[in-house]
Design an enzyme around this catalytic site. Sequence first.
Site, PDB file in Angstrom:
ATOM      1  CB  CYS A 105      35.536  53.222  32.135  1.00  0.00           C
ATOM      2  SG  CYS A 105      36.270  54.703  32.194  1.00  0.00           S
ATOM      3  CB  CYS A 108      37.062  56.141  36.350  1.00  0.00           C
ATOM      4  SG  CYS A 108      35.838  56.904  35.388  1.00  0.00           S
ATOM      5  CG  ASP A 511      40.036  21.977  47.913  1.00  0.00           C
ATOM      6  OD1 ASP A 511      41.062  21.856  48.749  1.00  0.00           O
ATOM      7  OD2 ASP A 511      38.995  22.112  48.625  1.00  0.00           O
ATOM      8  CG  ASP A 698      34.669  22.517  48.692  1.00  0.00           C
ATOM      9  OD1 ASP A 698      35.871  22.743  48.805  1.00  0.00           O
ATOM     10  OD2 ASP A 698      34.007  21.992  49.465  1.00  0.00           O
ATOM     11  CG  ASP A 702      39.497  26.290  48.625  1.00  0.00           C
ATOM     12  OD1 ASP A 702      40.627  26.222  48.867  1.00  0.00           O
ATOM     13  OD2 ASP A 702      38.542  25.453  48.545  1.00  0.00           O
TER      14      ASP A 702
END
Length: 820
Positions: A105, A108, A511, A698, A702
């Site tokens: 969590c 932590c 893109d 894609d 990227d």
Amino acid sequence: MSKAQGCFHCGEPIPSEIRLTVTVDDIEQPVCCHGCQAVASTIVGAGLDAFYQFRPEPTGRPEDAVHGNPERYRTFDEARVQQEFVHRDAAGQCETSLLVEGLYCAACGWLIERSLADAPGVEEVRVNPATGRALLRWDPAKVQLSRLMAHMGRLGYKPHPVLPETTDSQAVRERRSALRRLIVAGLGMMQAMMFAVGLYFGQYQGMDEEYVQFLRLVSMLVATPVVLYAGLPIFLGAIRDLRNLRPGMDVPVSLAIGTGYGASVWITFMGGPEVYFDSISMFTFFLLVARYVEMAARHRANATSDALARLVPATALRLRSDGSEEEVPSRELQPGDRVLIRPGATIPADGVVLRGCSSVDESMLTGESDPRARGVDSAVVGGSLNIDDSLEVRIEKVGQETMASHIGRLLRRAQAERPSLARLADTVGRWFVTVVLFASATVFAIWWHLDPALAFPITLAMLIATCPCALSLATPTALAAGTNRLAGDGLLITRADAVETLARVTHVVLDKTGTLTEGRLSVLEARTLDERASVDSRRIAAALEQHSEHPIARAFRLDGPLPDAESVSIQRGAGVEGQVDGRQYRLGRPDWVSALPGTAPLEEYSQGPWVLLGDSDGPIAAFRIADRLRPEAVEAVAAIRARGIEVEIASGDAPEPVREAAQLLGITQWQARMTPEDKLVRLRSLQDEKAVVLMVGDGINDAPVLAGANVSAALNEGTALAQTSAGMILLGGQLDRIARGLDTARHTLRVIRQNLVLSATYNASMLPMAAMGFVPPWLAAIGMTLSSVVVVMNARRLARPARRPHVRSAPTPALAGGSA
């Protein structure tokens, strides 16, 4: 109680230099380490010192003691080992990413960051609970990595270097362990609730005491493995939090489960009105389901940077001084080594070509779909694919110095950064835990003075009532329903926070190649330049190009039989030449084709995306090659802008095709020739202006910006790395689904807010009533269950399909060249 000879807590011998004690029953007892001192102090401080009177033998050393020993990590200080996972910059500073076991969590992460931030030599530490990783930057002249890893071990966490082979095996172990605990909790919950139905009906309809006792005993039997095995990580997390004096969400949850189970066991044997085995089992199961989902999301997020490491081949062909070849692991390569890269092989590290000429596919790293010509003295990038001929390459950079590692660091840094909303939630969560614990202790103390017989059941009812069951379900149930709805619309969610962030998007960055366009070249127009009826120019071109692997060659492919092409040769950067039916042809750059008959190039075709076919008599045909916009791109961009969202293009392509795409789509803001760093800088500038950015891409280039965006989407035909970096995947590559996804995400966020209000209202109303004794534990358990049912049913409203507007496919525009 006599004074202990060894460590009072674990029984181990006490080193002579250790002078630590803990006070139990007014006697100073020696302990061997700070861990035992913290655990023993917690037990005594909780009023459980009777534990030491009745335990059959010493408890044993804390489980993580061995992980706090720097010697365990000494190997990771060696330079040859650090080459695999540590980056050293020009100033001598080191940076690495560590996989941290036991990181559940935000509390932590906060504990690790706070405890390491002030350590000598530590320049920066960032912990991301969503990926389970810690980003460390330190000065090796002041502190060794082994000491920093040991410090994490002393806190109760197990650090590992991020290496593909180790992360895979660790993820498999973690997944199997979580699944086993989830199955035990699920089976136990179903059985406990079945027995509880009999007890509830018996309470109102009447039931013999022996049957009541039998149902309680079997309920205890099925609930015990749920609490002691399936719920063990929750209790270990709570102990760790208490030992480090940093209470997290595990503390009140384990307190509710532990006291509810303990009280139920007491009532089973000693008598009492109600048992709560069903509620405790159900609560444990729901918590484990949430953690399993979180773990799966963390593994998917980690797969992004791990995939970058897998671009590099496992072995390479190294050339000896006598010219002979030897196959060696890629990790053993050093700067200055010479390697042989055969056609179809992947380049193992960054280097410079010494001999040979070939085309290299760098699309996995740069997003450029066109292979690049590489000859003597040309630089090549590790992870790229050699296509045509063999190359001899001198290695320049290895390990963490390569371009693939550089992109990986960008990606890990983007993932490590946490938005302000997440930091605010962490702060609120810590205050909530503290308030619950203090309120429970206060209520118990008040009722102990008023009526000791009611102190425990009222406090138990209060703990059950404040168990954040409905609160924990409020968001995930709505997100699950919204996620299913989005999947039905063709938008696959891969990260839990994607839906919430998508609802608040103000900017969309797209893109170009493969995202706005189809990502492949096509023959859009063919012109006959020499009227020769007997010549089928398109089939001749296809016959020549079937001997080439260049992307332009794929644009000429035709079905059916083709004439035979003989003596075919490929001229780098010019085209392809060969004989068809005994006649010599050239297909390629206009000036190169015109050089065959010795005529001047045709001015009309010297500029732009034209490819000419010609023979010794002159040009025969001209072909216009270009990439197409996706059919739905124009309508999709218009739909996004209609929702008040700004749209822009960030591409690595040349300016001309990017400008043309922007004009066709009605987009005014665009940038070309952008590297991954440039895209990330643009993203950060938008975020600095308080924009919530959706990035759509894609390619592997990227990946850093996909990870660094507030929310991101990748096309399902894009690269695997882009998909693992993104929070969403567009199934079928249909851009019009983005607009529908925005509507569904906004609806989902409204339902989440409603659920949070409902659950908060329940807790706010039940808390004072339970504290005043108006709500017995059984009613608190029923109320907790009903509150959960309410938020789940409210979330189910998202499952109803919405009416979808039909998006017309417009004629597909083509772009004049470019492909990146």
